[in-house]
Design a protein around this motif. Structure first.
Motif, short mmCIF file in Angstrom:
data_model
loop_
_atom_site.label_atom_id
_atom_site.label_comp_id
_atom_site.label_asym_id
_atom_site.label_seq_id
_atom_site.Cartn_x
_atom_site.Cartn_y
_atom_site.Cartn_z
N UNK A 149 -6.66 -7.69 -6.65
CA UNK A 149 -5.70 -7.18 -5.67
C UNK A 149 -5.02 -5.90 -6.13
N UNK A 150 -4.74 -5.82 -7.43
CA UNK A 150 -4.07 -4.65 -7.97
C UNK A 150 -4.33 -4.58 -9.47
N UNK A 151 -3.79 -3.52 -10.10
CA UNK A 151 -4.11 -3.29 -11.51
C UNK A 151 -2.90 -2.78 -12.28
N UNK A 152 -2.92 -3.02 -13.58
CA UNK A 152 -1.91 -2.50 -14.50
C UNK A 152 -2.65 -1.74 -15.59
N UNK A 153 -2.24 -0.49 -15.82
CA UNK A 153 -2.90 0.36 -16.81
C UNK A 153 -1.89 0.78 -17.87
N UNK A 154 -2.05 0.25 -19.08
CA UNK A 154 -1.24 0.68 -20.23
C UNK A 154 -2.00 1.82 -20.89
N UNK A 155 -1.47 3.02 -20.80
CA UNK A 155 -2.20 4.20 -21.25
C UNK A 155 -1.96 4.50 -22.73
N UNK A 189 -5.30 -11.87 -7.93
CA UNK A 189 -5.92 -11.48 -9.19
C UNK A 189 -5.41 -10.10 -9.57
N UNK A 190 -4.89 -9.99 -10.78
CA UNK A 190 -4.38 -8.72 -11.29
C UNK A 190 -5.16 -8.36 -12.54
N UNK A 191 -5.78 -7.17 -12.55
CA UNK A 191 -6.52 -6.73 -13.73
C UNK A 191 -5.60 -5.86 -14.59
N UNK A 192 -5.74 -6.01 -15.91
CA UNK A 192 -4.90 -5.29 -16.87
C UNK A 192 -5.80 -4.65 -17.91
N UNK A 244 -6.57 7.57 -20.12
CA UNK A 244 -6.38 7.80 -18.70
C UNK A 244 -7.64 7.59 -17.88
N UNK A 245 -8.81 7.86 -18.47
CA UNK A 245 -10.07 7.72 -17.74
C UNK A 245 -10.36 6.27 -17.36
N UNK A 246 -9.65 5.31 -17.97
CA UNK A 246 -9.87 3.90 -17.65
C UNK A 246 -9.49 3.56 -16.22
N UNK A 247 -8.83 4.47 -15.53
CA UNK A 247 -8.50 4.27 -14.12
C UNK A 247 -9.76 3.99 -13.30
N UNK A 248 -10.85 4.67 -13.62
CA UNK A 248 -12.10 4.47 -12.88
C UNK A 248 -12.61 3.04 -13.06
N UNK A 249 -12.45 2.51 -14.25
CA UNK A 249 -12.87 1.13 -14.51
C UNK A 249 -12.00 0.15 -13.74
N UNK A 250 -10.72 0.43 -13.65
CA UNK A 250 -9.82 -0.43 -12.87
C UNK A 250 -10.21 -0.40 -11.39
N UNK A 251 -10.60 0.75 -10.88
CA UNK A 251 -11.03 0.84 -9.48
C UNK A 251 -12.29 -0.02 -9.27
N UNK A 311 -5.87 0.58 -3.41
CA UNK A 311 -5.12 -0.48 -4.07
C UNK A 311 -4.23 0.09 -5.17
N UNK A 312 -3.17 -0.62 -5.48
CA UNK A 312 -2.14 -0.12 -6.39
C UNK A 312 -2.55 -0.26 -7.85
N UNK A 313 -2.34 0.83 -8.61
CA UNK A 313 -2.47 0.80 -10.06
C UNK A 313 -1.12 1.16 -10.66
N UNK A 314 -0.52 0.24 -11.35
CA UNK A 314 0.76 0.50 -12.02
C UNK A 314 0.47 1.08 -13.40
#
Length: 256
Positions: A79-85, A56-59, A64-71, A198-201
């Motif tokens: 398993x991991x995340x993709x953040x388009x800033x 499962x990959x969340x996008x 930038x603060x959305x990193x906390x939501x991805x965590x 976990x990895x956030x791209x």
């Protein structure tokens, strides 16, 4: 099975929102959460992968603060995340769909994509449809029951009046989840700690060739909901109360 879950970083529905300027709000001290409807999609994705294996990959597309939501989403099992800033607080749904598509295309094909039925901040409920159109995939929104059988999804959704509609959709496709589909899990402390590793791209929306200021629509003005006056008690017989109510609706509220 590879599943993408599109999530949004939104203010807590219980947060006090302070407007700033014509089309913004103070977000530095505002509590943000995973959009509640997206949690149903995330829970369904994680449950499917737990049963059948996969990832499962969340996008998300946001500041930038959305990193906390991805965590938080990864603590629920992604398993991991993709953040388009982005820089702005609000992004046109067409551009959001383009950014989501571009990010997912870079990551590789998915077997299934989940979104929520809509976001609790703007309540546009457009992104999933625009994403489906951009990707050439079928989409069903407001899904409250789901069964996956090979390359076919069977879904139920409420259509009003207590009636339910049953639909079938070939996979891959996009499913907009809503309340009733499942009960999102509450992350345990060990899961929260694991999510920190976990990895956030991360990538800027401009790196995807998208100008975030070139949307088809722009938010012009935000206005706070006016405070309502106190309740007015009607007295007298039923006929007298009805007459008073009609007068209030016609003369004060100007509804009729």
């Amino acid at each position: 099975m590879k599943i993408f879950v599109c999530i949004k970083h939104v203010p807590d529905t219980a947060a006090n929102i302070k407007l700033v300027g014509d089309n913004g709000f103070e977000d530095s001290e505002c509590k943000f959460i995973v959009n509640p409807y997206d949690e149903y999609g995330l829970e369904e994705a994680v449950s499917l992968v737990e049963k059948e294996g996969g990832e499962v990959v969340v996008v998300t597309v946001g500041k930038g603060a959305a990193t906390a939501t991805l965590r938080s989403a990864m603590a629920m099992g992604a398993a991991r995340a993709i953040h388009v800033q982005t820089q702005g607080q609000f992004l046109d749904s067409t551009l959001t769909a383009k950014a989501l598509k571009a990010a997912m295309d870079q990551d590789g094909a998915a077997d299934l994509i989940f979104t929520g039925k809509g976001s609790v901040d703007t309540e546009g409920a457009q992104t999933q449809y625009r994403l489906a159109a951009a990707m050439g995939l079928p989409v069903v929104n407001e899904v409250s029951r789901l069964t996956i059988d090979g390359q076919k999804a069977t879904m139920e959704k409420e259509i009003g009046g207590g009636e339910r509609e049953v639909l079938e959709m070939p996979l891959p496709g996009i499913i907009g989840a809503t309340k009733g589909l499942n009960e999102p899990r509450y992350p345990k402390f060990p899961d929260i700690m694991k999510a920190k590793k976990k990895k956030i791209q991360e990538m800027a929306i401009g790196d995807l060739g998208i100008d975030e200021n070139a949307g088809a629509s722009q938010l012009v003005k935000l206005e706070a909901v006016p405070e309502r006056s106190g309740a007015k008690m009607l007295e007298g017989s039923v006929q007298e109360q009805v007459a008073q109510l009609i007068k209030v609706l016609r003369e004060d509220e100007k509804i009729i």
